[in-house]
Write an enzyme that holds these catalytic residues in place. Structure first.
Site, PDB file in Angstrom:
ATOM      1  N   ASP A 140       0.826  -1.208   0.000  1.00 63.63           N
ATOM      2  CA  ASP A 140       0.000   0.000   0.000  1.00 63.63           C
ATOM      3  C   ASP A 140       0.863   1.262   0.000  1.00 63.63           C
ATOM      4  OD1 ASP A 140      -2.395   1.338  -0.200  1.00 63.63           O
ATOM      5  OD2 ASP A 140      -2.856   1.252   1.931  1.00 63.63           O
ATOM      6  N   VAL A 141       1.874   1.277  -0.867  1.00 57.97           N
ATOM      7  CA  VAL A 141       2.722   2.465  -1.009  1.00 57.97           C
ATOM      8  C   VAL A 141       1.915   3.567  -1.697  1.00 57.97           C
ATOM      9  CG1 VAL A 141       4.798   3.408  -2.106  1.00 57.97           C
ATOM     10  CG2 VAL A 141       4.832   1.091  -1.121  1.00 57.97           C
TER      11      VAL A 141
END
Length: 343
Positions: A140-141
């Site tokens: 979930d960058v």
């Protein structure tokens, strides 16, 4: 954890974050979450990342599990990278004596120091290199999951945070060949996720970083409170993105590869790719073009590269092109990325 008054900061679908003195406290009820969210796994991953931790990865100061609620204690950092960048997208005043048209002044120009943008790219590459070396996929960058510590002098320190849906390759919470593909957020989703490749690995983080970096290198935004990337899923216009729109945007900017150049989708992904786009590609896939055309594409997709000196620009273009392959096994690793950016 000492008794102090708490200040509400924000809440997500499953968690609440409050400030308590110099700390941020994240609480997540175990029974409220839906996979891939897993606060117990998040805690285990954070503990794993504390050994020889680098400054670009969040510090876990304390933790507890009481009454099936996981509490995580971090240093309090006021801003995330999305909030920080918004301060640098400024609307220029229209000057009738300059050649710029009044329409051009309607956009919000990115005034972030270009050297900061380059340094931020390097810092986040180091963060992913550290995380990946410990067999963790962040999943979930995005701008909102990067904190900006401005307490020092010079370039702020970026800190990768929120490991709530991270995946530990050595202690998998999902089968390695059947991972959940509903990970990552909106524009940051890697192409393999969009076509249901379930045996993905660290390269999904590299793609997400590519999109984030494109936000750093955009010249302007037409909308207040929105930081564009080189791809678009419709969230700017409709406030809710669509995977179909994102796929169309990616293919519009980078072309459609022949299925033979995307074996993971051919062998492990959804048949939707061939059903929708055929097997031969459109002849415009960026990595099938000449070096000069690839360079032109990079300068178009990352317009502020034009402000970078030639030698440094060449290194950055090389790095970005190696992050671009749709076939994730061909994407540069985080370790290789750090080495290239430091060359």
């Amino acid at each position: 954890m000492s008794e102090q008054s708490e200040e509400f900061i924000t809440s997500t679908k499953f968690s609440t974050i409050r400030r308590k003195g110099l700390n941020a406290i994240k609480t997540t009820p175990i029974d409220s979450v839906v996979k891939p969210h897993d606060p117990v796994c998040e805690l285990a991953i954070l503990k794993k990342l504390q050994e020889n931790r680098i400054k670009h990865v969040i510090e876990l100061e304390d933790s507890s599990i009481n009454q099936r609620i996981v509490s995580l204690k971090f240093p309090y950092i006021k801003e995330n990278l999305h909030q920080y960048l918004l301060k640098y997208f400024k609307k220029p005043r229209w000057n009738p004596y300059l050649l710029k048209s009044k329409e051009e002044t309607l956009s919000f120009v990115n005034k972030l120091d270009i050297n900061y943008a380059i340094d931020f790219f390097h810092q986040l590459s180091q963060a992913l290199c550290f995380v990946h070396a410990r067999q963790i996929i962040h999943r979930d960058v995005k701008l909102q999951n990067v904190l900006v510590d401005c307490s020092g002098t010079g370039v702020p320190n970026l800190v990768l945070t929120d490991f709530g849906i991270a995946y530990d390759v050595n202690n998998p919470q999902e089968p390695p060949e059947n991972k959940i593909t509903d990970v990552s957020t909106s524009i940051y989703k890697a192409p393999e996720l969009l076509f249901s490749v379930k045996n993905y690995m660290y390269a999904i983080d590299i793609w997400a970083l590519l999109i984030l970096v494109s936000q750093l290198f955009q010249a302007s935004s037409k909308t207040e409170n929105y930081i564009p990337a080189f791809v678009d899923d419709g969230s700017e216009t409709f406030h809710q993105g669509s995977d179909i729109r994102l796929i169309s945007s990616i293919f519009h900017e980078l072309g459609i590869p022949p299925i033979e150049e995307w074996p993971e989708v051919r062998d492990y992904g959804s048949p939707a790719f061939e059903g929708m786009f055929g097997s031969k590609g459109d002849g415009n896939y960026v990595l099938d073009q000449s070096e000069e055309e690839q360079r032109k594409t990079c300068l178009k997709l990352f317009p502020r590269l034009q402000e970078v000196a030639q030698k440094r620009q060449s290194i950055l273009i090389s790095a970005l092109l190696r992050m671009l392959p749709f076939e994730s096994t061909m994407r540069i690793s985080s370790m290789e990325l750090v080495e290239l950016l430091e060359s």
